[in-house]
Design an enzyme around this catalytic site. Structure first.
Site, short mmCIF file in Angstrom:
data_model
loop_
_atom_site.label_atom_id
_atom_site.label_comp_id
_atom_site.label_asym_id
_atom_site.label_seq_id
_atom_site.Cartn_x
_atom_site.Cartn_y
_atom_site.Cartn_z
N HIS A 1 1.16 -0.60 -0.11
CA HIS A 1 -0.16 -0.12 -0.13
C HIS A 1 0.89 0.98 0.05
O HIS A 1 1.85 1.41 0.23
CB HIS A 1 -0.96 0.26 1.30
CG HIS A 1 -1.69 -1.14 1.38
ND1 HIS A 1 -2.07 -1.36 2.83
CD2 HIS A 1 -2.36 -1.82 0.11
CE1 HIS A 1 -2.78 -2.64 2.44
NE2 HIS A 1 -3.12 -3.10 1.07
N ASP B 1 -6.76 -6.72 -2.35
CA ASP B 1 -4.81 -6.63 -2.21
C ASP B 1 -5.02 -7.92 -3.48
O ASP B 1 -3.58 -8.07 -4.61
CB ASP B 1 -4.52 -7.02 -1.37
CG ASP B 1 -4.36 -6.22 -0.11
OD1 ASP B 1 -4.13 -4.72 -0.59
OD2 ASP B 1 -4.05 -6.24 0.75
#
Length: 187
Positions: free
Chosen positions: A62, A169
């Site tokens: 991230h 993700d």
């Protein structure tokens, strides 16, 4: 505090000195003046987040677009995790390079992640808890997610069974795809 710069410029590992006696341990987890001297600019916390995860949970990679940008000061406050920072800054001489560290509650070791650098972790124990001290508040739509299993990055997660991952993700673009979309920060 012992400080070591990582293979990713601007990212640091900070290890506190522990004072131990019969009652237990004491250590400083952050001193603003020391961090400012190290970075050459102030790090002003704007938001603090915690994440609690089962063993073998993979979160990340991230980052946040610039603007607004977001630096992170991360620590493991319970359990153990494998922490990875990866240089995602377009034009950086170390683009794609990464640094792996094991963070655990006992040592108090922390990682400073500068703006534009990706961050993720794999939990090695149940109830592993990570604390993020952030330089900016969450702004919807600015999150940059990179698939943590991107074969071009080939990050050494070290899991022995498929990790638990969020659909976000698992379906995130690769670093190359994110670069093509103009999501990554310039060096």
């Amino acid at each position: 505090m012992l400080v070591r710069e990582t293979a990713v410029p601007g990212a640091y590992v900070l290890s506190p000195r522990h004072l131990h006696d019969e009652r237990g341990d004491f250590y400083e987890s952050m001193r603003a003046s020391q961090l400012e001297d190290l970075l050459g600019h102030p790090f002003v916390p704007k938001q603090i987040n915690y994440s609690v995860s089962k063993r073998n949970t993979l979160r990340g990679i991230h980052s946040v677009t610039v603007p607004p940008g977001q630096a992170k000061y991360v620590s493991c406050v319970r359990g153990v995790l494998r922490d990875i920072v990866v240089d995602l800054r377009i034009g950086s001489p170390t683009y794609g390079k990464y640094e792996t560290n094991v963070l655990d509650a006992e040592s108090g070791t922390q990682v400073y992640v500068p703006e534009g650098v990706g961050h993720g972790f794999l939990t090695l124990t149940d109830d592993a808890t990570i604390c993020y001290v952030l330089s900016s508040e969450h702004v919807p739509g600015t999150q940059v997610d990179i698939n943590p299993l991107d074969p071009d990055l080939a990050l050494p997660w070290g899991f022995t069974e498929p990790p638990l991952m969020s659909p976000k993700d698992a379906n995130a673009p690769t670093a190359a795809q994110a670069a093509e979309l103009g999501l990554l920060t310039r060096w």
